[in-house]
Design an enzyme around this catalytic site. Structure first.
Site, PDB file in Angstrom:
ATOM      1  N   ASN A 188      30.665  -4.306 -47.414  1.00 51.10           N
ATOM      2  CA  ASN A 188      31.429  -4.086 -45.842  1.00 51.10           C
ATOM      3  C   ASN A 188      32.785  -4.880 -46.061  1.00 51.10           C
ATOM      4  OD1 ASN A 188      32.370  -4.260 -43.204  1.00 51.10           O
ATOM      5  ND2 ASN A 188      30.276  -5.164 -42.489  1.00 51.10           N
ATOM      6  N   ARG A 232      37.833  -9.130 -26.216  1.00 53.30           N
ATOM      7  CA  ARG A 232      38.281  -7.794 -25.577  1.00 53.30           C
ATOM      8  C   ARG A 232      38.077  -7.781 -24.153  1.00 53.30           C
ATOM      9  NH1 ARG A 232      35.575  -4.529 -30.320  1.00 53.30           N
ATOM     10  NH2 ARG A 232      35.723  -6.057 -31.766  1.00 53.30           N
TER      11      ARG A 232
END
Ligand code: ADP
Length: 398
Positions: A7, A241
């Site tokens: 990843n 966010r």
């Protein structure tokens, strides 16, 4: 067969080696500060030891070289040579509408993924660099790409079409895609297993609450809606966010503050969320401590976060005409006892009743609903790497 899972982020790389005969995790590790001074690799041979090595790593290829060294090391390694690694599974964030399942990586696939870079300019490039580096260093080993967006490709058009001029969808692919798909899929499958009911017979709401956070509605095993959209900015309030806001705010603030190009994006992605509300931190441990000490904005941030999760749970119950199980996963979902309590509070009329005693648990797979709760509530630690390894193994053995 042993599978290496990779990843790859912009300056970090996580990896695992799994033995797929019994799905045993053999080793895992993390390379940090790739291309930055002080690069470091932390390698753990599961159940044996953990080593931390500071080694200069300029590029992702350097990082993969050091992963290979660690994995084959005679003391801390888990294979004698990389020939024992039958396949590599790569996490790739965005596949647009091109793939609804994991795929064997070919030149054609690489070309398609390069076309998807436009959709995920922050995430896809490092993923692709990681694949290229592995291909160079392990040219004979088959590689598989597993996408964050794939699981959500089953969403019906009414879930993914924005009410914008339709031509933007056709011209630019502007639609809702959804992310964290591998995690939503994994925890939904585990929930069905724990209930001893076929996934096809269930309606499940999965809450992946980490730094990034999303909720999915999974009906009969397929995703019918999810809270993230064109990018991972939509939906829930997150660490930094904003999640859903009135889009008119962006133009308004840009005008008021005279923001330069790109600054609004930076504010919405990096300076908003619970960090923005509280001014304290994006980490819920810090927020809860601050709230306990009387910081009102920290408390407000916690409440706003929970409010949005409840909002989506309610919406998805309506969309599915009911729910059989609600699942909590990822950093906050797995560890934040108080947050699960606030989210589930007073949902009895919807059949959701949290057991406050069973809920006092962190990071352990278990049912946490009351015996009289019509809807089962589960805490299920996510395992995206295992899903990537499973798909990789399945595809390579086809
Ligand atoms: P990412 O999206 O980066 O993968 P994670 O799923 O690892 O994020 O979640 C990280 C977040 O989990 C932290 O920022 C923190 O807010 C939260 N978290 C971790 N442990 C705890 C805990 N014990 N209590 C409350 N929140 C926690």
């Amino acid at each position: 067969m042993k599978v290496l899972v990779v990843n790859c982020g912009s300056s970090s790389l996580k990896y695992q080696v799994l033995d797929m005969v019994n799905e045993n995790l053999l080793a895992k590790g993390l390379v940090e500060r790739i291309g930055i001074e002080g690069s470091v690799i932390t390698h753990e041979k599961i159940g044996i030891d953990k080593v931390v090595n500071e080694i200069p790593m300029e590029t992702h290829k350097d990082a993969i070289e050091n992963v290979i060294k660690a994995v084959t090391d005679k003391d801390h390694g888990v294979v004698e040579s990389m020939d024992e690694i039958g396949a590599v599974g790569h996490r790739v964030v965005h596949a647009g509408e091109r793939y609804s399942e994991s795929v064997l990586i070919t030149d054609k696939v690489m070309q398609v993924l390069n076309e998807c870079v436009e959709l995920a300019p922050l995430h896809n490039p490092p993923n692709l660099i990681g694949i290229e580096a592995c291909k160079q260093l392990m040219p004979k080993t088959p590689m598989v790409a597993v996408f964050d967006t794939a699981f959500h490709q089953t969403m019906p058009a009414e879930s993914y079409i924005y009410a914008l001029p339709y031509e933007y969808y056709k011209k630019y692919g502007i639609r809702r895609y959804g992310f964290h798909g591998t995690s939503h899929k994994y925890v939904a499958e585990r929930a069905a297993y724990m209930m001893n009911v076929n996934l096809d017979d269930l309606k499940i709401i999965t809450c992946h609450l980490g730094n990034g956070a999303s909720v999915s509605a999974i009906k009969r095993g397929v995703c019918i809606d999810t809270s993230m959209g064109f990018t991972p900015l939509e939906g829930l309030v997150m660490g930094t966010r904003s999640g859903d806001i009135d889009p008119a705010i962006v133009t308004y603030i840009r005008q008021k503050e005279g923001l330069a190009q790109g600054v609004a994006n930076e504010i919405l992605n990096k300076k908003s969320g619970v960090l923005g509300i509280s001014g304290v931190s994006s980490d819920f441990r810090d927020l809860e401590k601050a709230a306990e000490e009387g910081n009102e904005r920290a408390l407000l941030a916690i409440k706003v976060f929970a409010h949005k999760v409840r909002f989506y749970i309610g919406a998805y119950i309506a969309e599915m005409n009911g729910v059989d199980a609600v699942v909590f996963t990822a950093g906050v979902g797995e560890n934040d006892i108080a947050m699960r309590d606030i989210i589930c509070n007073d949902l009895g009329n919807l059949g959701i009743k949290l057991d406050l005693v069973k809920n006092k648990v962190r990071g352990k797979e278990m049912e946490i609903s009351r015996d009289d709760s019509k809807v089962k509530i589960f805490l299920i630690p996510t395992n995206e790497e295992l899903m990537i390894a499973r798909d990789t193994y399945k595809i390579v053995n086809k």
